[in-house]
Design a protein around this motif. Sequence first.
Motif, PDB file in Angstrom:
ATOM      1  N   PHE A 142     -21.205  89.590  77.341  1.00  0.00           N
ATOM      2  CA  PHE A 142     -20.964  90.089  78.849  1.00  0.00           C
ATOM      3  C   PHE A 142     -19.969  91.382  78.777  1.00  0.00           C
ATOM      4  O   PHE A 142     -19.068  91.441  79.480  1.00  0.00           O
ATOM      5  N   ALA A 143     -20.463  92.056  77.933  1.00  0.00           N
ATOM      6  CA  ALA A 143     -19.612  93.474  78.022  1.00  0.00           C
ATOM      7  C   ALA A 143     -19.725  94.575  79.084  1.00  0.00           C
ATOM      8  O   ALA A 143     -18.809  95.051  79.465  1.00  0.00           O
ATOM      9  N   SER A 144     -20.758  94.393  80.012  1.00  0.00           N
ATOM     10  CA  SER A 144     -20.909  95.085  81.160  1.00  0.00           C
ATOM     11  C   SER A 144     -21.137  94.262  82.421  1.00  0.00           C
ATOM     12  O   SER A 144     -22.272  94.229  82.875  1.00  0.00           O
TER      13      SER A 144
ATOM     14  N   LEU B 184     -20.367  88.235  87.448  1.00  0.00           N
ATOM     15  CA  LEU B 184     -21.542  87.577  87.307  1.00  0.00           C
ATOM     16  C   LEU B 184     -22.173  87.964  85.775  1.00  0.00           C
ATOM     17  O   LEU B 184     -22.088  89.298  85.426  1.00  0.00           O
ATOM     18  N   GLY B 185     -22.879  87.114  85.095  1.00  0.00           N
ATOM     19  CA  GLY B 185     -23.670  87.469  83.931  1.00  0.00           C
ATOM     20  C   GLY B 185     -25.101  87.204  84.137  1.00  0.00           C
ATOM     21  O   GLY B 185     -25.516  87.172  85.148  1.00  0.00           O
ATOM     22  N   PRO B 186     -25.610  86.893  82.912  1.00  0.00           N
ATOM     23  CA  PRO B 186     -27.206  86.571  83.038  1.00  0.00           C
ATOM     24  C   PRO B 186     -27.486  85.185  84.057  1.00  0.00           C
ATOM     25  O   PRO B 186     -26.846  84.475  84.180  1.00  0.00           O
TER      26      PRO B 186
ATOM     27  N   VAL C 262     -27.746  86.210  76.507  1.00  0.00           N
ATOM     28  CA  VAL C 262     -28.840  87.336  77.014  1.00  0.00           C
ATOM     29  C   VAL C 262     -30.299  87.288  76.422  1.00  0.00           C
ATOM     30  O   VAL C 262     -30.799  88.484  76.271  1.00  0.00           O
ATOM     31  N   ALA C 263     -30.685  86.302  75.556  1.00  0.00           N
ATOM     32  CA  ALA C 263     -31.837  86.133  75.068  1.00  0.00           C
ATOM     33  C   ALA C 263     -32.862  84.895  75.564  1.00  0.00           C
ATOM     34  O   ALA C 263     -31.963  83.820  75.716  1.00  0.00           O
TER      35      ALA C 263
ATOM     36  N   ASP D 171     -28.398  91.141  82.506  1.00  0.00           N
ATOM     37  CA  ASP D 171     -27.450  92.024  82.874  1.00  0.00           C
ATOM     38  C   ASP D 171     -27.279  91.791  84.393  1.00  0.00           C
ATOM     39  O   ASP D 171     -26.131  92.684  84.814  1.00  0.00           O
ATOM     40  N   ALA D 172     -27.671  91.046  85.191  1.00  0.00           N
ATOM     41  CA  ALA D 172     -27.590  90.671  86.489  1.00  0.00           C
ATOM     42  C   ALA D 172     -27.784  92.195  87.305  1.00  0.00           C
ATOM     43  O   ALA D 172     -27.282  92.409  88.357  1.00  0.00           O
TER      44      ALA D 172
END
Length: 263
Positions: free
Chosen positions: A30-32, A194-196, A221-222, A238-239
Amino acid sequence: MAPVLLLGPPLKKYFFEDTLSEAQVAESAFASPIKINARGAFLKVQNAQNLSPSKEKDFLAIAWFNVQDLPTPGQRMFLLSRYDAEAGNKSGYAVALARTADSLRPEVYWRDEKGKGGWYVFSDVKILPGFWFMLGLTYYQDRYLGTYLGNYQENGKIKLETAGGYDLGRSILPKGDFSLKVGSVKTGLFTGNLGPVGIFSKANMSLEIRDILKNFLKDPVAVPDFFNDEDILFWSPDAKTDLSPNNHDIKFVDPTKMEMGGR
């Protein structure tokens, strides 16, 4: 026939723990994230008519959230919505968190074009403001509706559990050509990150649901190897962009700004 909350199999409560810390998760997966700073801001996935469950396949929707403030007693905080409240039959689905005087519970709206279904209230959950959590919504064998929660605890452990489920007793398949919205929708109470976000459809998925959700928790993220391309209806790690074969257009709607394309 009124739905009955399932307390045993096939939605038996279970737990899974690992030692991945919250700091590690925030730095990697969740870096960005997408920041929802204004009430009424959300992601809008257009031309989403294919994001509906089918009779032949099981259905899974997962989404990551980091809530700034939890709902207060009497409030229902929508997190994900795909139905038109103004339509006559109000067919579609939605996921929300609702607070009563002494509990916080996921609530799911699940209704077909014939008017069957409605709101379903699930078991108490514990969510901490400022910590990432994953909500999973499942519909399988064309009659069972369930929710799952995966989150990162204060002690750095990963926890995965069911919040219960319903045997609907019949086929209830939400349909419609309206958009999928994720974030501060409907009541506009959600602010945070928000994340994936992903939606999947595959036969017999319920048999592997525990391992699928564990994989999403370990690597948000996978997409797990269990899914083939045709099983992925929507996948946005990355939403911002849809990496599924459908390549849906994603827009970020901010009430304080003009609507703009996902970046």
